[in-house]
Design an enzyme around this catalytic site. Structure first.
Site, mmCIF file in Angstrom:
data_model
loop_
_atom_site.group_PDB
_atom_site.id
_atom_site.type_symbol
_atom_site.label_atom_id
_atom_site.label_comp_id
_atom_site.label_asym_id
_atom_site.label_seq_id
_atom_site.Cartn_x
_atom_site.Cartn_y
_atom_site.Cartn_z
ATOM 1 N N ALA A 73 6.799 -5.223 5.380
ATOM 2 C CA ALA A 73 6.519 -5.590 6.772
ATOM 3 C C ALA A 73 5.438 -6.659 6.804
ATOM 4 C CB ALA A 73 6.044 -4.357 7.560
ATOM 5 N N TYR A 111 2.445 -7.258 17.071
ATOM 6 C CA TYR A 111 2.888 -6.518 15.882
ATOM 7 C C TYR A 111 3.644 -5.256 16.311
ATOM 8 C CZ TYR A 111 2.255 -2.990 12.191
ATOM 9 O OH TYR A 111 2.445 -1.966 11.290
ATOM 10 N N TRP A 157 -2.659 4.644 10.929
ATOM 11 C CA TRP A 157 -4.001 4.632 10.311
ATOM 12 C C TRP A 157 -3.899 4.917 8.801
ATOM 13 C CZ3 TRP A 157 -8.217 7.199 13.885
ATOM 14 C CH2 TRP A 157 -8.040 6.754 15.198
ATOM 15 N N LYS A 173 7.486 -4.090 15.585
ATOM 16 C CA LYS A 173 7.833 -2.823 14.901
ATOM 17 C C LYS A 173 8.853 -2.046 15.736
ATOM 18 C CE LYS A 173 6.588 -1.544 11.534
ATOM 19 N NZ LYS A 173 7.161 -1.844 10.188
ATOM 20 N N GLN A 180 0.834 -1.206 0.000
ATOM 21 C CA GLN A 180 0.000 0.000 0.000
ATOM 22 C C GLN A 180 0.876 1.266 0.000
ATOM 23 O OE1 GLN A 180 -4.085 1.170 2.184
ATOM 24 N NE2 GLN A 180 -2.483 0.509 3.577
HETATM 25 N N1 LIG Z 1 -1.279 -0.066 7.220
HETATM 26 C C1 LIG Z 1 -1.255 0.678 8.322
HETATM 27 O O1 LIG Z 1 -2.304 1.139 8.817
HETATM 28 C C2 LIG Z 1 0.067 1.008 8.967
HETATM 29 C C3 LIG Z 1 0.063 1.784 10.141
HETATM 30 C C4 LIG Z 1 1.281 2.114 10.721
HETATM 31 C C5 LIG Z 1 2.461 1.676 10.151
HETATM 32 N N2 LIG Z 1 2.435 0.912 9.030
HETATM 33 C C6 LIG Z 1 3.699 0.464 8.462
HETATM 34 O O2 LIG Z 1 3.812 1.000 7.161
HETATM 35 C C7 LIG Z 1 4.588 0.133 6.327
HETATM 36 C C8 LIG Z 1 3.846 -0.144 5.038
HETATM 37 O O3 LIG Z 1 2.590 -0.738 5.352
HETATM 38 P P1 LIG Z 1 1.539 -1.122 4.219
HETATM 39 O O4 LIG Z 1 0.194 -0.833 4.753
HETATM 40 O O5 LIG Z 1 1.978 -0.537 2.921
HETATM 41 O O6 LIG Z 1 1.753 -2.704 4.181
HETATM 42 P P2 LIG Z 1 1.322 -3.779 3.074
HETATM 43 O O7 LIG Z 1 0.402 -3.175 2.077
HETATM 44 O O8 LIG Z 1 0.888 -4.979 3.840
HETATM 45 O O9 LIG Z 1 2.684 -4.081 2.332
HETATM 46 C C9 LIG Z 1 3.713 -4.798 2.950
HETATM 47 C C10 LIG Z 1 4.661 -5.259 1.888
HETATM 48 O O10 LIG Z 1 5.691 -6.043 2.526
HETATM 49 C C11 LIG Z 1 5.996 -7.109 1.674
HETATM 50 N N3 LIG Z 1 6.596 -8.222 2.415
HETATM 51 C C12 LIG Z 1 6.015 -8.979 3.387
HETATM 52 N N4 LIG Z 1 6.874 -9.939 3.769
HETATM 53 C C13 LIG Z 1 8.015 -9.786 3.046
HETATM 54 C C14 LIG Z 1 9.246 -10.486 2.977
HETATM 55 N N5 LIG Z 1 9.494 -11.558 3.751
HETATM 56 N N6 LIG Z 1 10.196 -10.046 2.112
HETATM 57 C C15 LIG Z 1 9.957 -8.987 1.324
HETATM 58 N N7 LIG Z 1 8.799 -8.291 1.319
HETATM 59 C C16 LIG Z 1 7.835 -8.698 2.176
HETATM 60 C C17 LIG Z 1 4.650 -7.508 1.087
HETATM 61 O O11 LIG Z 1 4.852 -8.266 -0.076
HETATM 62 P P3 LIG Z 1 3.693 -9.328 -0.549
HETATM 63 O O12 LIG Z 1 2.525 -8.465 -0.924
HETATM 64 O O13 LIG Z 1 4.334 -10.015 -1.685
HETATM 65 O O14 LIG Z 1 3.431 -10.203 0.641
HETATM 66 C C18 LIG Z 1 4.034 -6.149 0.811
HETATM 67 O O15 LIG Z 1 4.413 -5.674 -0.459
HETATM 68 C C19 LIG Z 1 4.886 -1.093 7.191
HETATM 69 O O16 LIG Z 1 6.150 -0.945 7.799
HETATM 70 C C20 LIG Z 1 3.824 -1.033 8.273
HETATM 71 O O17 LIG Z 1 4.256 -1.687 9.458
HETATM 72 C C21 LIG Z 1 1.268 0.583 8.412
#
Ligand SMILES: NC(=O)c1ccc[n+]([C@@H]2O[C@H](COP(=O)([O-])OP(=O)(O)OC[C@H]3O[C@@H](n4cnc5c(N)ncnc54)[C@H](OP(=O)(O)O)[C@@H]3O)[C@@H](O)[C@H]2O)c1
Length: 281
Positions: free
Chosen positions: A60, A125, A150, A129, A11
């Protein structure tokens, strides 16, 4: 700059890639298939082949509830994986931007957490982090820690899309009203990341859209914009139990952003309106 983006399909990662390209950078999109971050040898090999000047580490394990019962997998990605990325970045004298979360804090009180505020993750989680932050700071001398919260973006499932859908299907919905934080639009964060990575202002930052709201207020604004006829009933976190606990206070202070001369993001209402305009087309 030659910038590697982990989680480039995710995302946030997908918008980071677009934004870096718009800013004229050379972007290397790392996907799990060619760079599984849990595999140290694969990470080193990948970094050796592309020799990045910086990495924006968006990959992640993000399934917050599933993480409670899938701890090994969550740890492998968020802690071991982040350590591998930080070490490989250091080997190449590259900058490393680690994306973190409001869930590293204990969620007590009502005032915004400073970047060095009291940690105390409420769920597994969040713990991983936090350990990922520490692994980054311990292993990479050119590190940025950027906490977001969020999150909503075009390329992923998120609260905004869920509320837009269920409010169209129901006359009323129940939404948690005792967790307060800041929605964060991936496109807006990406702009700050693209600027930050060109600097040497290493350190810890909070980057969210401006203003605070509860999830209920967030849902109310979504429905106001979409024009659905759906009532939003407030419920407490206790009335809506989930496998992972959530912090009640996710307010994050922007002091370090201000002090280092980075612009704050637009208000969350502004970000939401722009997102929905694109999403509903
Ligand atoms: N979403 C939220 O509300 C939120 C809030 C606070 C912080 N964050 C942080 O923001 C960051 C981005 O979040 P997001 O929402 O964009 O997450 P996301 O859409 O779930 O994307 C995570 C990405 O990580 C990749 N990934 C997972 N396991 C992996 C591995 N072993 N090796 C390489 N790549 C791997 C996934 O690839 P696949 O698709 O191929 O599995 C996916 O492309 C993360 O650090 C998250 O902790 C998110």
């Amino acid at each position: 700059m030659r910038i590697l983006v982990t989680g480039a399909n995710g995302q946030l990662g997908s918008d980071v890639v677009d934004c870096l390209l718009q800013n004229g950078h050379e972007v290397i999109r790392a996907h799990k298939e060619d760079c599984d971050i849990t595999d140290a040898a694969a990470v080193y090999g990948y970094f050796d082949s592309v020799a990045p000047e910086a990495v924006i580490h968006c990959a992640a394990y993000t399934a917050v509830d599933r993480a409670e019962s899938d701890r090994e997998a969550c740890f492998a990605v968020n802690v071991t994986g982040s350590e591998n990325v930080a070490k490989a970045a250091e080997k190449h004298r590259a900058k490393c931007v680690y994306i973190s979360s409001d869930y590293v804090f204990d969620g007590e009180g009502e005032i915004p957490f400073e970047t060095d505020g009291k940690k105390g993750p409420k769920n597994y989680y969040g713990l991983t982090k936090l350990e990922g932050e520490n692994a980054t700071l311990e292993n990479c001398t050119r590190a940025f820690i950027v906490r977001i919260s969020w999150v909503f973006g075009m390329n992923g499932g998120n609260f905004v899309k869920t509320i837009a859908r269920i409010s169209a299907e129901n006359d009323e919905i129940n939404v948690v009203d005792d967790q307060v934080g800041s929605p964060t639009y991936t496109k807006d964060v990406s702009r700050v990341l693209a600027e930050m990575v060109t600097t040497e202002k290493y350190g810890v930052y909070h980057v969210t859209n401006e203003g605070f709201c509860s999830w209920r207020e967030f849902a109310g604004e979504i429905i106001k914009i979409t024009g659905e006829n759906c009532r939003v009933n407030p419920v407490t976190s206790a009335e809506y139990p989930r496998p992972a606990l959530r912090p009640l206070n996710s307010r994050l202070s922007k002091r370090s952003l201000d002090e280092n001369g980075f612009d704050r993001l637009p208000s969350w209402q502004n970000a939401l309106a722009r997102f929905l305009e694109e999403y509903r087309q």
